[in-house]
Motif scaffolding. Structure first.
Motif, PDB file in Angstrom:
ATOM      1  N   GLY A  40       1.450  15.993  -8.750  1.00 55.85           N
ATOM      2  CA  GLY A  40       2.717  15.812  -9.452  1.00 55.85           C
ATOM      3  C   GLY A  40       3.807  15.248  -8.562  1.00 55.85           C
ATOM      4  N   THR A  41       3.732  15.550  -7.285  1.00 52.89           N
ATOM      5  CA  THR A  41       4.710  15.043  -6.325  1.00 52.89           C
ATOM      6  C   THR A  41       4.275  13.700  -5.756  1.00 52.89           C
ATOM      7  N   TYR A  42       2.992  13.551  -5.540  1.00 45.26           N
ATOM      8  CA  TYR A  42       2.453  12.323  -4.957  1.00 45.26           C
ATOM      9  C   TYR A  42       1.377  11.736  -5.861  1.00 45.26           C
ATOM     10  N   PRO A  43       1.772  10.820  -6.752  1.00 42.10           N
ATOM     11  CA  PRO A  43       0.768  10.167  -7.608  1.00 42.10           C
ATOM     12  C   PRO A  43      -0.323   9.530  -6.744  1.00 42.10           C
ATOM     13  N   GLY A  44      -1.546   9.719  -7.126  1.00 39.00           N
ATOM     14  CA  GLY A  44      -2.660   9.190  -6.335  1.00 39.00           C
ATOM     15  C   GLY A  44      -3.197  10.188  -5.317  1.00 39.00           C
ATOM     16  N   PHE A 121       4.904  11.284  10.859  1.00 39.99           N
ATOM     17  CA  PHE A 121       5.175  12.328   9.864  1.00 39.99           C
ATOM     18  C   PHE A 121       6.198  11.771   8.890  1.00 39.99           C
ATOM     19  N   THR A 122       6.007  12.023   7.603  1.00 38.76           N
ATOM     20  CA  THR A 122       6.982  11.568   6.614  1.00 38.76           C
ATOM     21  C   THR A 122       7.451  12.748   5.771  1.00 38.76           C
ATOM     22  N   VAL A 123       8.692  12.634   5.312  1.00 40.77           N
ATOM     23  CA  VAL A 123       9.304  13.681   4.488  1.00 40.77           C
ATOM     24  C   VAL A 123      10.038  12.992   3.336  1.00 40.77           C
ATOM     25  N   PRO A 124       9.767  13.411   2.088  1.00 34.78           N
ATOM     26  CA  PRO A 124      10.489  12.806   0.970  1.00 34.78           C
ATOM     27  C   PRO A 124      11.947  13.249   0.965  1.00 34.78           C
ATOM     28  N   ASP A 147      11.890   3.063   0.918  1.00 34.50           N
ATOM     29  CA  ASP A 147      12.090   3.342  -0.498  1.00 34.50           C
ATOM     30  C   ASP A 147      10.792   3.076  -1.244  1.00 34.50           C
ATOM     31  N   SER A 148      10.430   3.978  -2.127  1.00 31.35           N
ATOM     32  CA  SER A 148       9.277   3.828  -3.019  1.00 31.35           C
ATOM     33  C   SER A 148       7.947   3.778  -2.276  1.00 31.35           C
ATOM     34  N   LEU A 149       7.840   4.441  -1.134  1.00 30.87           N
ATOM     35  CA  LEU A 149       6.572   4.457  -0.388  1.00 30.87           C
ATOM     36  C   LEU A 149       5.469   5.118  -1.189  1.00 30.87           C
ATOM     37  N   TYR A 150       5.729   6.300  -1.687  1.00 28.04           N
ATOM     38  CA  TYR A 150       4.725   7.039  -2.456  1.00 28.04           C
ATOM     39  C   TYR A 150       5.096   7.180  -3.930  1.00 28.04           C
ATOM     40  N   ASN A 160       8.771   9.274  14.111  1.00 26.76           N
ATOM     41  CA  ASN A 160       7.899   9.021  15.257  1.00 26.76           C
ATOM     42  C   ASN A 160       7.034   7.765  15.163  1.00 26.76           C
ATOM     43  N   GLY A 161       7.452   6.790  14.430  1.00 29.89           N
ATOM     44  CA  GLY A 161       6.669   5.555  14.365  1.00 29.89           C
ATOM     45  C   GLY A 161       6.926   4.795  13.101  1.00 29.89           C
ATOM     46  N   SER A 162       6.045   3.855  12.831  1.00 29.37           N
ATOM     47  CA  SER A 162       6.193   3.041  11.626  1.00 29.37           C
ATOM     48  C   SER A 162       4.993   3.281  10.722  1.00 29.37           C
ATOM     49  N   LEU A 163       5.175   2.930   9.472  1.00 30.41           N
ATOM     50  CA  LEU A 163       4.145   3.161   8.476  1.00 30.41           C
ATOM     51  C   LEU A 163       4.111   1.967   7.544  1.00 30.41           C
ATOM     52  N   THR A 164       2.929   1.504   7.247  1.00 27.13           N
ATOM     53  CA  THR A 164       2.766   0.422   6.302  1.00 27.13           C
ATOM     54  C   THR A 164       2.722   1.026   4.905  1.00 27.13           C
ATOM     55  N   PRO A 165       3.580   0.570   4.009  1.00 27.54           N
ATOM     56  CA  PRO A 165       3.571   1.123   2.656  1.00 27.54           C
ATOM     57  C   PRO A 165       2.205   0.973   1.985  1.00 27.54           C
ATOM     58  N   SER A 166       1.535   2.113   1.752  1.00 25.66           N
ATOM     59  CA  SER A 166       0.234   2.143   1.130  1.00 25.66           C
ATOM     60  C   SER A 166      -0.143   3.572   0.790  1.00 25.66           C
ATOM     61  N   LEU A 167      -0.801   3.800  -0.303  1.00 21.46           N
ATOM     62  CA  LEU A 167      -1.290   5.144  -0.642  1.00 21.46           C
ATOM     63  C   LEU A 167      -2.560   5.465   0.119  1.00 21.46           C
ATOM     64  N   ASN A 168      -3.062   4.526   0.877  1.00 20.78           N
ATOM     65  CA  ASN A 168      -4.337   4.729   1.564  1.00 20.78           C
ATOM     66  C   ASN A 168      -4.199   5.323   2.946  1.00 20.78           C
ATOM     67  N   THR A 169      -3.076   5.959   3.260  1.00 21.48           N
ATOM     68  CA  THR A 169      -2.920   6.555   4.579  1.00 21.48           C
ATOM     69  C   THR A 169      -3.410   7.962   4.568  1.00 21.48           C
TER      70      THR A 169
END
Length: 169
Positions: A40-44, A121-124, A147-150, A160-169
């Protein structure tokens, strides 16, 4: 000081290094009824969990920590150590258990397993105020906001770094 990993029900649990991958997969299956609520919080989330996490447990690139029993955990962390990336993918604490330092213990044990003082680490946005004291205490550095990552329209704070927008992480 974090409690050491043991089989005591009041301590964090994990699949130990010498534990068969099949055992971790069975643990993941037992944790699922609780974690399924995160869809419900993270579609996929469901697809990610079964296709990425469970297969990664078999390969040794993913790991689980939990507090309490497998069928009713108080807290769970899902970790990734793969392709040069060390990430705390999920840090979940039951609402009734918050404020008891379980989140801190989960993140400290996660950092130890990952072998990285400042893992990705990511936090909504809606949880940022809850996590801010903990991320500060651990020395995490917010490096970007996406914005709109998940979820559409929801900002994810990246530490602590960068993240490529994708649900496959």
């Amino acid at each position: 000081m974090p409690m050491p990993l043991t089989t005591n029900a009041s301590s964090l649990h994990a699949g130990l290094i010498d534990t068969a991958a099949g055992s971790l997969v069975r643990d993941a299956e037992q944790l699922w009824p609780t974690l399924s609520r995160l869809e419900g919080t993270y579609p996929g989330f469901t697809s990610w969990y079964w296709n990425k996490v469970v297969s990664g447990l078999s390969r040794g690139t993913r790991h689980l920590f939990w507090e309490g029993s497998l069928d009713a955990p108080s807290a769970v962390a899902i970790l990734k150590r793969e392709g040069g990336e060390s990430k705390i993918c999920t840090a979940w604490v039951a609402e009734s258990e918050r404020g008891r330092s379980l989140g801190r213990r989960l993140l400290e044990e996660s950092i130890e397993w990952l072998g990285e003082a400042r893992p990705l680490f990511t936090v909504p946005a809606e949880r940022y105020a809850e996590f801010e004291p903990l991320t500060r205490r651990l020395g995490f550095v917010e490096t970007t906001r996406i914005d709109s990552l998940y979820r559409p329209g929801v900002v994810e704070h990246v530490f602590n770094g960068s993240l490529t927008p994708s649900l496959n992480t």
